[in-house]
Design a protein around this motif. Structure first.
Motif, PDB file in Angstrom:
ATOM      1  N   PRO A  49       0.793  -1.230   0.000  1.00  0.00           N
ATOM      2  CA  PRO A  49       0.000   0.000   0.000  1.00  0.00           C
ATOM      3  C   PRO A  49       0.828   1.283   0.000  1.00  0.00           C
ATOM      4  CG  PRO A  49       0.094  -0.876   2.210  1.00  0.00           C
ATOM      5  CD  PRO A  49       0.823  -1.870   1.315  1.00  0.00           C
ATOM      6  N   ARG A  50       2.139   1.181   0.038  1.00  0.00           N
ATOM      7  CA  ARG A  50       2.975   2.380   0.159  1.00  0.00           C
ATOM      8  C   ARG A  50       2.878   3.311  -1.031  1.00  0.00           C
ATOM      9  NH1 ARG A  50       8.437  -0.540   1.550  1.00  0.00           N
ATOM     10  NH2 ARG A  50       7.466  -1.998   0.132  1.00  0.00           N
ATOM     11  N   LYS A  51       2.384   2.819  -2.127  1.00  0.00           N
ATOM     12  CA  LYS A  51       2.310   3.661  -3.320  1.00  0.00           C
ATOM     13  C   LYS A  51       0.883   4.086  -3.639  1.00  0.00           C
ATOM     14  CE  LYS A  51       6.525   1.782  -5.106  1.00  0.00           C
ATOM     15  NZ  LYS A  51       7.136   0.872  -6.049  1.00  0.00           N
ATOM     16  N   GLY A  52      -0.009   3.978  -2.690  1.00  0.00           N
ATOM     17  CA  GLY A  52      -1.376   4.456  -2.885  1.00  0.00           C
ATOM     18  C   GLY A  52      -2.301   3.479  -3.578  1.00  0.00           C
ATOM     19  N   VAL A  53      -1.888   2.222  -3.691  1.00  0.00           N
ATOM     20  CA  VAL A  53      -2.722   1.230  -4.367  1.00  0.00           C
ATOM     21  C   VAL A  53      -4.078   1.110  -3.676  1.00  0.00           C
ATOM     22  CG1 VAL A  53      -2.949  -1.214  -4.927  1.00  0.00           C
ATOM     23  CG2 VAL A  53      -0.775  -0.052  -5.285  1.00  0.00           C
ATOM     24  N   CYS A  54      -4.081   1.025  -2.362  1.00  0.00           N
ATOM     25  CA  CYS A  54      -5.338   0.837  -1.622  1.00  0.00           C
ATOM     26  C   CYS A  54      -6.299   1.992  -1.856  1.00  0.00           C
ATOM     27  CB  CYS A  54      -5.060   0.709  -0.126  1.00  0.00           C
ATOM     28  SG  CYS A  54      -4.251  -0.823   0.315  1.00  0.00           S
ATOM     29  N   LEU A  55      -5.792   3.193  -1.733  1.00  0.00           N
ATOM     30  CA  LEU A  55      -6.656   4.351  -1.891  1.00  0.00           C
ATOM     31  C   LEU A  55      -7.241   4.411  -3.295  1.00  0.00           C
ATOM     32  CD1 LEU A  55      -7.858   6.894  -0.724  1.00  0.00           C
ATOM     33  CD2 LEU A  55      -5.766   8.097  -1.352  1.00  0.00           C
ATOM     34  N   ALA A  56      -6.409   4.208  -4.284  1.00  0.00           N
ATOM     35  CA  ALA A  56      -6.890   4.245  -5.662  1.00  0.00           C
ATOM     36  C   ALA A  56      -7.908   3.138  -5.920  1.00  0.00           C
ATOM     37  CB  ALA A  56      -5.713   4.120  -6.613  1.00  0.00           C
ATOM     38  N   LEU A  57      -7.636   1.961  -5.407  1.00  0.00           N
ATOM     39  CA  LEU A  57      -8.525   0.831  -5.615  1.00  0.00           C
ATOM     40  C   LEU A  57      -9.876   1.075  -4.955  1.00  0.00           C
ATOM     41  CD1 LEU A  57      -8.830  -2.090  -6.637  1.00  0.00           C
ATOM     42  CD2 LEU A  57      -8.030  -2.821  -4.407  1.00  0.00           C
ATOM     43  N   LEU A  58      -9.872   1.513  -3.722  1.00  0.00           N
ATOM     44  CA  LEU A  58     -11.133   1.751  -3.016  1.00  0.00           C
ATOM     45  C   LEU A  58     -11.930   2.875  -3.663  1.00  0.00           C
ATOM     46  CD1 LEU A  58      -9.933   1.341   0.651  1.00  0.00           C
ATOM     47  CD2 LEU A  58     -11.395  -0.200  -0.642  1.00  0.00           C
ATOM     48  N   ASN A  59     -11.250   3.945  -4.048  1.00  0.00           N
ATOM     49  CA  ASN A  59     -11.956   5.044  -4.708  1.00  0.00           C
ATOM     50  C   ASN A  59     -12.610   4.560  -5.991  1.00  0.00           C
ATOM     51  OD1 ASN A  59     -11.356   6.930  -2.781  1.00  0.00           O
ATOM     52  ND2 ASN A  59      -9.579   7.731  -3.844  1.00  0.00           N
ATOM     53  N   GLY A  60     -11.888   3.765  -6.760  1.00  0.00           N
ATOM     54  CA  GLY A  60     -12.448   3.232  -7.998  1.00  0.00           C
ATOM     55  C   GLY A  60     -13.632   2.316  -7.751  1.00  0.00           C
ATOM     56  N   ASP A  61     -13.523   1.460  -6.730  1.00  0.00           N
ATOM     57  CA  ASP A  61     -14.627   0.551  -6.422  1.00  0.00           C
ATOM     58  C   ASP A  61     -15.860   1.304  -5.953  1.00  0.00           C
ATOM     59  OD1 ASP A  61     -13.495  -1.808  -7.218  1.00  0.00           O
ATOM     60  OD2 ASP A  61     -12.713  -2.310  -5.247  1.00  0.00           O
ATOM     61  N   PHE A  62     -15.667   2.317  -5.114  1.00  0.00           N
ATOM     62  CA  PHE A  62     -16.812   3.095  -4.653  1.00  0.00           C
ATOM     63  C   PHE A  62     -17.488   3.811  -5.821  1.00  0.00           C
ATOM     64  CE2 PHE A  62     -14.542   3.397  -0.379  1.00  0.00           C
ATOM     65  CZ  PHE A  62     -15.245   2.338   0.123  1.00  0.00           C
ATOM     66  N   GLU A  63     -16.681   4.375  -6.702  1.00  0.00           N
ATOM     67  CA  GLU A  63     -17.247   5.077  -7.848  1.00  0.00           C
ATOM     68  C   GLU A  63     -18.025   4.122  -8.744  1.00  0.00           C
ATOM     69  OE1 GLU A  63     -15.957   7.626 -11.797  1.00  0.00           O
ATOM     70  OE2 GLU A  63     -14.434   7.167 -10.280  1.00  0.00           O
ATOM     71  N   ARG A  64     -17.462   2.949  -9.017  1.00  0.00           N
ATOM     72  CA  ARG A  64     -18.159   1.979  -9.862  1.00  0.00           C
ATOM     73  C   ARG A  64     -19.447   1.494  -9.209  1.00  0.00           C
ATOM     74  NH1 ARG A  64     -12.903   1.049 -11.088  1.00  0.00           N
ATOM     75  NH2 ARG A  64     -12.580  -0.533  -9.510  1.00  0.00           N
ATOM     76  N   PHE A  65     -19.428   1.301  -7.887  1.00  0.00           N
ATOM     77  CA  PHE A  65     -20.641   0.870  -7.196  1.00  0.00           C
ATOM     78  C   PHE A  65     -21.744   1.916  -7.343  1.00  0.00           C
ATOM     79  CE2 PHE A  65     -23.451  -0.996  -4.280  1.00  0.00           C
ATOM     80  CZ  PHE A  65     -23.961   0.017  -3.504  1.00  0.00           C
ATOM     81  N   VAL A  66     -21.400   3.166  -7.134  1.00  0.00           N
ATOM     82  CA  VAL A  66     -22.397   4.229  -7.226  1.00  0.00           C
ATOM     83  C   VAL A  66     -22.952   4.317  -8.640  1.00  0.00           C
ATOM     84  CG1 VAL A  66     -22.739   6.727  -7.113  1.00  0.00           C
ATOM     85  CG2 VAL A  66     -21.494   5.551  -5.297  1.00  0.00           C
ATOM     86  N   ARG A  67     -22.057   4.255  -9.629  1.00  0.00           N
ATOM     87  CA  ARG A  67     -22.518   4.332 -11.023  1.00  0.00           C
ATOM     88  C   ARG A  67     -23.407   3.139 -11.389  1.00  0.00           C
ATOM     89  NH1 ARG A  67     -19.691   7.906 -14.540  1.00  0.00           N
ATOM     90  NH2 ARG A  67     -18.001   8.961 -13.460  1.00  0.00           N
ATOM     91  N   ALA A  68     -23.037   1.949 -10.927  1.00  0.00           N
ATOM     92  CA  ALA A  68     -23.791   0.741 -11.269  1.00  0.00           C
ATOM     93  C   ALA A  68     -25.138   0.676 -10.563  1.00  0.00           C
ATOM     94  CB  ALA A  68     -22.979  -0.494 -10.921  1.00  0.00           C
ATOM     95  N   SER A  69     -25.215   1.205  -9.368  1.00  0.00           N
ATOM     96  CA  SER A  69     -26.447   1.047  -8.607  1.00  0.00           C
ATOM     97  C   SER A  69     -27.363   2.267  -8.649  1.00  0.00           C
ATOM     98  CB  SER A  69     -26.112   0.736  -7.136  1.00  0.00           C
ATOM     99  OG  SER A  69     -25.421   1.817  -6.554  1.00  0.00           O
ATOM    100  N   SER A  70     -26.856   3.422  -9.000  1.00  0.00           N
ATOM    101  CA  SER A  70     -27.661   4.640  -8.894  1.00  0.00           C
ATOM    102  C   SER A  70     -28.893   4.636  -9.796  1.00  0.00           C
ATOM    103  CB  SER A  70     -26.801   5.875  -9.187  1.00  0.00           C
ATOM    104  OG  SER A  70     -26.334   5.829 -10.514  1.00  0.00           O
ATOM    105  N   ASP A  71     -28.768   4.120 -11.002  1.00  0.00           N
ATOM    106  CA  ASP A  71     -29.940   4.176 -11.883  1.00  0.00           C
ATOM    107  C   ASP A  71     -30.870   2.973 -11.705  1.00  0.00           C
ATOM    108  OD1 ASP A  71     -28.639   2.882 -15.029  1.00  0.00           O
ATOM    109  OD2 ASP A  71     -28.186   2.338 -12.975  1.00  0.00           O
ATOM    110  N   ARG A  72     -30.460   1.985 -10.900  1.00  0.00           N
ATOM    111  CA  ARG A  72     -31.287   0.799 -10.701  1.00  0.00           C
ATOM    112  C   ARG A  72     -31.942   0.740  -9.340  1.00  0.00           C
ATOM    113  NH1 ARG A  72     -26.356  -1.935 -12.614  1.00  0.00           N
ATOM    114  NH2 ARG A  72     -26.420  -1.716 -14.852  1.00  0.00           N
ATOM    115  N   ALA A  73     -31.269   1.266  -8.343  1.00  0.00           N
ATOM    116  CA  ALA A  73     -31.746   1.103  -6.974  1.00  0.00           C
ATOM    117  C   ALA A  73     -32.855   2.064  -6.600  1.00  0.00           C
ATOM    118  CB  ALA A  73     -30.569   1.252  -5.997  1.00  0.00           C
ATOM    119  N   TRP A  74     -32.833   3.232  -7.216  1.00  0.00           N
ATOM    120  CA  TRP A  74     -33.814   4.242  -6.851  1.00  0.00           C
ATOM    121  C   TRP A  74     -34.557   4.705  -8.094  1.00  0.00           C
ATOM    122  CZ3 TRP A  74     -28.725   4.189  -5.245  1.00  0.00           C
ATOM    123  CH2 TRP A  74     -28.546   3.856  -3.897  1.00  0.00           C
ATOM    124  N   PRO A  75     -35.852   4.923  -7.953  1.00  0.00           N
ATOM    125  CA  PRO A  75     -36.640   5.371  -9.131  1.00  0.00           C
ATOM    126  C   PRO A  75     -36.246   6.761  -9.583  1.00  0.00           C
ATOM    127  CG  PRO A  75     -38.058   5.016  -7.192  1.00  0.00           C
ATOM    128  CD  PRO A  75     -36.659   4.709  -6.798  1.00  0.00           C
TER     129      PRO A  75
END
Length: 75
Positions: A49-75
């Motif tokens: 994690p010394r090179k920011g891998v964790c932060l980049a990975l988590l940020n990317g996963d959170f962004e993808r989750f929001v994009r994937a679920s935002s138009d399906r989960a709520w009307p």
């Protein structure tokens, strides 16, 4: 290998395979979510994690989750 012939020489190959249950957001249990996180996410987070891998990975996963679920989960 013929699969990588078009690519040419390369230094590393990263595999992000893991176990994930494809289900509607309201059908995913805590257990299924935990399995997916341990399988898909933590395998990559456990890298150096010394090179920011964790932060980049988590940020990317959170962004993808929001994009994937935002138009399906709520009307």
């Amino acid at each position: 290998m013929l699969l990588f012939e078009p690519v040419g020489d390369f230094d590393a190959l990263i595999c992000t395979a893991g176990v994930v249950d494809f289900a509607a957001l309201d059908q995913i249990t805590t257990e299924l979510f935990d399995i997916a996180v341990r399988s898909k996410l933590m395998g990559q987070v456990n890298e150096d994690p010394r090179k920011g891998v964790c932060l980049a990975l988590l940020n990317g996963d959170f962004e993808r989750f929001v994009r994937a679920s935002s138009d399906r989960a709520w009307p």
